[in-house]
Design a protein around this motif. Structure first.
Motif, short mmCIF file in Angstrom:
data_model
loop_
_atom_site.label_atom_id
_atom_site.label_comp_id
_atom_site.label_asym_id
_atom_site.label_seq_id
_atom_site.Cartn_x
_atom_site.Cartn_y
_atom_site.Cartn_z
N THR A 54 64.49 34.98 25.79
CA THR A 54 65.71 34.95 24.99
C THR A 54 65.74 35.99 23.88
N GLY A 55 64.63 36.19 23.16
CA GLY A 55 64.61 37.10 22.02
C GLY A 55 64.95 36.39 20.73
N ASP A 56 64.73 37.08 19.62
CA ASP A 56 64.89 36.47 18.29
C ASP A 56 66.16 36.89 17.56
N HIS A 57 66.63 38.14 17.79
CA HIS A 57 67.79 38.65 17.07
C HIS A 57 68.70 39.41 18.02
N VAL A 58 69.99 39.41 17.69
CA VAL A 58 70.96 40.15 18.49
C VAL A 58 71.16 41.53 17.87
N LEU A 59 70.93 42.56 18.65
CA LEU A 59 71.09 43.95 18.21
C LEU A 59 72.08 44.64 19.13
N ALA A 60 73.22 45.05 18.57
CA ALA A 60 74.23 45.79 19.32
C ALA A 60 74.16 47.26 18.94
N VAL A 61 74.31 48.14 19.94
CA VAL A 61 74.20 49.58 19.71
C VAL A 61 75.38 50.28 20.37
N LYS A 62 76.10 51.11 19.59
CA LYS A 62 77.16 51.93 20.16
C LYS A 62 76.54 53.15 20.82
N VAL A 63 76.83 53.32 22.11
CA VAL A 63 76.18 54.36 22.91
C VAL A 63 77.22 55.32 23.48
N ASP A 64 76.93 56.59 23.35
CA ASP A 64 77.78 57.67 23.85
C ASP A 64 77.88 57.58 25.38
N ASN A 65 79.02 58.03 25.93
CA ASN A 65 79.14 57.99 27.38
C ASN A 65 79.92 59.16 27.96
N VAL A 66 79.92 60.30 27.30
CA VAL A 66 80.47 61.49 27.93
C VAL A 66 79.36 62.16 28.74
N ALA A 67 79.72 63.15 29.56
CA ALA A 67 78.74 63.76 30.46
C ALA A 67 77.54 64.33 29.70
N ALA A 68 77.78 64.92 28.52
CA ALA A 68 76.68 65.54 27.75
C ALA A 68 75.69 64.51 27.22
N ALA A 69 76.07 63.24 27.23
CA ALA A 69 75.19 62.18 26.70
C ALA A 69 74.32 61.55 27.79
N ARG A 70 74.55 61.90 29.03
CA ARG A 70 73.85 61.27 30.14
C ARG A 70 72.66 62.11 30.60
N PRO A 71 71.63 61.46 31.14
CA PRO A 71 71.45 60.01 31.23
C PRO A 71 71.12 59.41 29.86
N GLN A 72 71.64 58.24 29.61
CA GLN A 72 71.34 57.55 28.37
C GLN A 72 69.92 56.96 28.42
N THR A 73 69.50 56.46 27.29
CA THR A 73 68.16 55.86 27.19
C THR A 73 68.28 54.41 26.76
N GLY A 74 67.56 53.54 27.44
CA GLY A 74 67.43 52.15 27.04
C GLY A 74 68.43 51.18 27.61
N LEU A 75 69.46 51.65 28.31
CA LEU A 75 70.51 50.75 28.78
C LEU A 75 70.01 49.73 29.79
N GLN A 76 69.00 50.09 30.56
CA GLN A 76 68.49 49.17 31.57
C GLN A 76 67.92 47.90 30.93
N HIS A 77 67.58 47.97 29.64
CA HIS A 77 66.96 46.83 28.96
C HIS A 77 67.99 45.94 28.26
N ALA A 78 69.24 46.35 28.23
CA ALA A 78 70.26 45.55 27.54
C ALA A 78 70.52 44.25 28.28
N ASP A 79 70.81 43.20 27.54
CA ASP A 79 71.23 41.94 28.15
C ASP A 79 72.67 42.05 28.64
N ILE A 80 73.53 42.64 27.80
CA ILE A 80 74.95 42.78 28.12
C ILE A 80 75.37 44.21 27.81
#
Length: 327
Positions: A54-80
């Motif tokens: 479950t985890g202890d705290h909720v952390l939301a992160v705004k992540v870029d999604n234009v072509a220059a930002a890809r591939p992103q880092t860490g998204l595979q670990h997100a719950d939602i």
């Protein structure tokens, strides 16, 4: 469109005290929400993924999604993972972490007014973002959020010299979570998990279109996951491979103009996540017609089968929610 890093002003002492008190009261009154019964087998599980961690705290992160930002880092670990429309018809991501916080997430970009309403259902989560329009800043600071811009967490961000600004700012997510020890714990936001319901239609994949962006979700029988494609290119998370959620929700919402514009004069869309409407839930190679309802900002979002009205369970694992304009 380059965006300056604008640090949020540190909260005043009284605000911090109210935040701590509010969090303590929430935990004391509803601690059971941190590990709600989300599965059909009655076992305690994450309210975000239906899995045991479950985890202890909720952390939301705004992540870029234009072509220059890809591939992103860490998204595979997100719950939602939420996708939403921003200026000029482009898309941006709001990733929510709790059960599995990775070392790094990014590239990080600026917050939007819609984030305040969307995140209210998480109680008092932390929000990491690169900056915000000056006119929006007071509203953001008044929201029940633990704000973590670079100015508040100077040692929590780093630039990738191999990428050009503004697509090169990354969050040290574990450092951010430690700093946000007053952020709320995971609680019930309306999701239910369990065996697939009867019915649904078999589908090889579905497409979500924004005015200037596109997501394709293709079912992989081998992986039992939906493979994500962004603007025609397979979507990957650096170091973690192909992005592949267990459940995808295409949620039809009202998208209207907000009070704000970007530097080029494009209006910032406001995505309304309080209300009700139609949805399409993808799980186990099938698509289910659904209805979503969120009567108030402080409450969660329920998803029910369109015909029967029964709660529609998700497959256990990462959930993607594409917020798209009603037709």
């Amino acid at each position: 469109m380059a965006e300056p890093i604008r640090a949020g002003r540190p909260a005043h002492g009284a605000t911090r005290r109210r935040t701590l008190l509010r969090t303590a009261l929430a935990i004391g009154a509803g601690g059971a929400l941190a590990a709600c019964r989300s599965g059909d087998d009655g076992e305690d599980a994450s309210p975000f993924t239906g899995e045991r961690r479950t985890g202890d705290h909720v952390l939301a992160v705004k992540v870029d999604n234009v072509a220059a930002a890809r591939p992103q880092t860490g998204l595979q670990h997100a719950d939602i993972v939420y996708t939403e429309e921003v200026e000029a018809g482009l898309s941006r991501i709001l990733a929510v972490f709790a059960s599995d916080v990775p070392a790094t997430v990014g590239p990080v970009r600026s917050a939007r007014e819609s984030d305040i309403e969307l995140l209210r259902q998480f109680d008092h989560p932390a929000l990491a973002f690169s900056g915000v329009q000056g006119k929006l800043l007071p509203t953001l600071e008044a929201a029940p959020l633990r704000l973590l811009p670079p100015g508040e967490l100077s040692d929590g961000y780093e630039r990738d010299p191999a990428r050009r600004a503004p697509h090169n700012l990354y969050l040290k997510a574990r450092r951010a979570e430690r700093a946000a020890d007053d952020a709320s714990a995971p609680r019930d936001i309306g999701f239910r998990f369990g065996a697939a319901p009867k019915g649904g239609r078999s589908t090889a994949g579905e497409t979500v279109s924004y005015p200037a962006a596109r997501f394709d979700f293709t079912w992989s029988q081998e992986r039992r996951r939906w493979l994500v494609t962004m603007d025609g290119t397979p979507a990957r998370s650096r170091g973690d491979g192909r992005l592949a959620p267990a459940t995808v929700v295409i949620q039809h919402v009202t998208v209207r103009q907000s009070r704000f514009h970007d530097r080029s004069g494009s209006n910032t869309p406001f995505t309304e996540t309080v209300g009700s409407g139609d949805a399409l839930v993808l799980r186990d190679g099938k698509a289910y017609e659904a209805h979503w309802s969120r009567p108030s900002a402080s409450g969660g979002t329920t998803f029910t089968e369109a015909e029967s009205g029964r709660r529609l369970p998700f497959a256990r694992g990462q959930v993607w929610i594409a917020l798209v304009k009603k037709g």
